[in-house]
Design a protein around this motif. Structure first.
Motif, mmCIF file in Angstrom:
data_model
loop_
_atom_site.group_PDB
_atom_site.id
_atom_site.type_symbol
_atom_site.label_atom_id
_atom_site.label_comp_id
_atom_site.label_asym_id
_atom_site.label_seq_id
_atom_site.Cartn_x
_atom_site.Cartn_y
_atom_site.Cartn_z
ATOM 1 N N ARG A 83 13.422 14.000 5.400
ATOM 2 C CA ARG A 83 12.511 14.064 6.559
ATOM 3 C C ARG A 83 11.184 14.711 6.179
ATOM 4 N N ALA A 84 11.246 15.784 5.410
ATOM 5 C CA ALA A 84 10.015 16.491 5.033
ATOM 6 C C ALA A 84 9.106 15.581 4.198
ATOM 7 N N TRP A 85 9.696 14.871 3.233
ATOM 8 C CA TRP A 85 8.879 13.978 2.404
ATOM 9 C C TRP A 85 8.351 12.808 3.247
ATOM 10 N N ALA A 86 9.199 12.271 4.104
ATOM 11 C CA ALA A 86 8.798 11.131 4.930
ATOM 12 C C ALA A 86 7.645 11.479 5.863
ATOM 13 N N GLU A 87 7.655 12.712 6.394
ATOM 14 C CA GLU A 87 6.562 13.131 7.280
ATOM 15 C C GLU A 87 5.243 13.206 6.504
ATOM 16 N N ARG A 88 5.291 13.696 5.262
ATOM 17 C CA ARG A 88 4.086 13.711 4.406
ATOM 18 C C ARG A 88 3.586 12.289 4.158
ATOM 19 N N PHE A 89 4.521 11.410 3.843
ATOM 20 C CA PHE A 89 4.175 10.009 3.582
ATOM 21 C C PHE A 89 3.574 9.363 4.836
ATOM 22 N N TYR A 90 4.195 9.613 5.983
ATOM 23 C CA TYR A 90 3.739 9.018 7.244
ATOM 24 C C TYR A 90 2.300 9.434 7.560
ATOM 25 N N ALA A 91 1.980 10.678 7.271
ATOM 26 C CA ALA A 91 0.626 11.178 7.541
ATOM 27 C C ALA A 91 -0.425 10.367 6.783
ATOM 28 N N LYS A 92 -0.053 9.836 5.629
ATOM 29 C CA LYS A 92 -0.992 9.055 4.820
ATOM 30 C C LYS A 92 -0.887 7.550 5.095
ATOM 31 N N ARG A 94 0.826 -1.210 0.000
ATOM 32 C CA ARG A 94 0.000 0.000 0.000
ATOM 33 C C ARG A 94 0.863 1.264 0.000
ATOM 34 N N GLY A 95 2.016 1.194 0.651
ATOM 35 C CA GLY A 95 2.916 2.350 0.677
ATOM 36 C C GLY A 95 3.391 2.749 -0.709
ATOM 37 N N SER A 96 3.599 1.758 -1.576
ATOM 38 C CA SER A 96 4.014 2.059 -2.952
ATOM 39 C C SER A 96 2.892 2.765 -3.710
ATOM 40 N N VAL A 97 1.648 2.362 -3.439
ATOM 41 C CA VAL A 97 0.490 3.007 -4.075
ATOM 42 C C VAL A 97 0.387 4.455 -3.593
ATOM 43 N N LYS A 141 0.956 5.954 7.736
ATOM 44 C CA LYS A 141 1.119 5.574 9.151
ATOM 45 C C LYS A 141 2.337 4.673 9.390
ATOM 46 N N ILE A 142 3.245 4.637 8.420
ATOM 47 C CA ILE A 142 4.570 4.046 8.616
ATOM 48 C C ILE A 142 5.574 4.987 7.957
ATOM 49 N N MET A 143 6.827 4.907 8.380
ATOM 50 C CA MET A 143 7.857 5.660 7.685
ATOM 51 C C MET A 143 8.201 4.917 6.390
ATOM 52 N N PRO A 144 8.611 5.651 5.342
ATOM 53 C CA PRO A 144 8.824 5.021 4.037
ATOM 54 C C PRO A 144 10.099 4.203 3.960
ATOM 55 N N THR A 145 10.016 3.117 3.201
ATOM 56 C CA THR A 145 11.206 2.342 2.846
ATOM 57 C C THR A 145 11.839 2.955 1.598
#
Length: 402
Positions: free
Chosen positions: A287-296, A51-54, A298-302
């Protein structure tokens, strides 16, 4: 006279520009740019890709598809090349998909690649890691974006042999990327003065590694290298710890990712080396991109998630620049433009269809060193893209002119 000559030149120029305009504004087929994310949604690598890739592809579409009609769709290939091929065929023939992103799993990537080339569609590989994609199996419309078994192998072999890991035993998943990862790492271990003392091949989704780990220990290995993806890597790491092997040997997960270490925990994974294309806490931009990703998510990105975003963003920039989704035209533009984003400071697509960017040697923190749940690594070293990837002069890719 000079003035009149200038007028004629301008008229000729305007006339040529008018003739060129339709070519520059070639229509987007179906009026839509459609990207399919083919990945493992519910299987053993669902956290690393899934789901993270999507979500990553959708974020790229939001950021770079503003003046395009972009649609992102996704499907679960269930880890089966035949299922992946059926989905891709439907996407190409019925649903008008222009590009496939992520493509978790080299066996599925290899199964779909010929079809994509025949249908003139682009493949943006993040989760297909076999170095054959930039070697003997390279294809004009495929880019291997994120990582490959060669650069994983080169980085790990050098770091671990320099740290005293001289006798290597491999646990290899019986899949294309597993064999490629063991092959590439074995070559690099020998080049660095190390020795390969054995290799156990196991089926995907193995639940019991006891016999393999015992064999590795009895072979006198001081490095046990796991050539597998997330599910098997996590199981093997946990069982190696249960058997107390981490006290006798360096356990090296060759294709582990952030979510694997998060699942296993620092108590078991600490001090393990990992070669990675990305770590979320490396720079202010990551960090900035990862925080955006995390908000959607709910995990930090690989690294796979970051690679999907970067590849889809670069693809959409190219489509916008050439105003067409014609695959060869878009790929030519993708090759001409450098990649400047949080993932790659100055990346570029080589003739062998590898996107060249820096990699990072990470070391898992000890318990108590971390400041938060996802603060899992120290960045030990930057591995420059040109030095950690296979030299073009050694490439078996038929697209590379010798």
């Amino acid at each position: 006279m000079a003035h009149s000559g200038f007028g004629m030149s301008a008229a000729v120029y305007l006339g040529l520009a008018a003739l060129a305009a339709p070519a520059m504004a070639q229509s987007i087929s179906d009026g839509k740019v459609k990207i399919g994310v083919l990945t493992d949604i519910a299987g053993p690598t669902a956290m690393a890709n899934g789901r993270g890739s999507v979500i990553a592809a959708e974020m790229a579409a939001e950021d770079f598809g503003k003046d395009l009609n972009v649609e992102v769709i996704s499907a679960d290939h269930q880890g089966k090349p035949d299922v992946g091929s059926q989905i891709a065929a439907r996407w190409f023939d019925v649903e008008g998909v222009d590009a496939i992103a992520d493509m978790q799993g080299s066996p599925i990537g290899l199964a779909v690649q010929n079809m994509a080339a025949q249908k003139s569609r682009i493949m943006l590989l993040s989760g297909s890691t076999s170095s054959d994609f930039n070697g003997k199996a390279c294809s004009p419309l495929t880019v291997q974006w994120t990582v490959d078994t060669y650069n994983l192998a080169k980085g790990a072999a050098k770091a671990v042999t320099e740290a005293g890991g001289s006798k290597w035993y491999f646990l290899t998943v019986d899949q294309a990327y597993g064999h490629a990862l063991s092959r590439d790492t074995s070559e690099q271990v020998k080049l660095n003065g190390g020795q390969v003392v054995g290799n156990s091949v196991f089926p995907p989704n193995t639940s019991d590694f006891a016999s393999f780990l015992l064999t590795a220990s009895n072979a006198g290995a001081n490095v046990i290298a796991i050539a597998a993806s997330s599910g098997d890597t996590v199981t093997a790491l946990k069982q190696a710890d249960e058997f107390g092997l981490s006290a006798k040997a360096k356990i090296v997960p060759l294709q582990s990712v952030l979510t694997d270490v998060h699942a296993v925990g620092l108590k078991i994974a600490h001090d393990a080396y990992e070669v990675s294309p990305f770590y979320w806490d490396r720079t202010p931009e990551t960090r900035a991109w990862a925080e955006r990703f995390y908000a959607k998510a709910k995990i930090m990105p690989t690294g796979f998630h970051a690679g999907v975003y970067s590849s889809v963003a670069h693809y959409l920039k190219a489509v916008r620049a050439v105003r067409t989704d014609d695959a060869p035209t878009v790929m030519k533009q993708m090759e001409q433009e450098r990649v400047h984003d949080f993932f790659a400071a100055d990346g570029y697509i080589r003739a062998d269809r590898k996107m060249i960017h820096d990699m990072y040697m990470l070391r898992v923190k000890k318990p108590g060193e971390n400041k938060g749940d996802w603060d899992l690594y120290n960045v030990v070293q930057t591995l420059p893209g040109e030095t950690v990837n296979r030299p073009l002069s050694e490439s078996p890719c038929p697209l590379v002119k010798k």
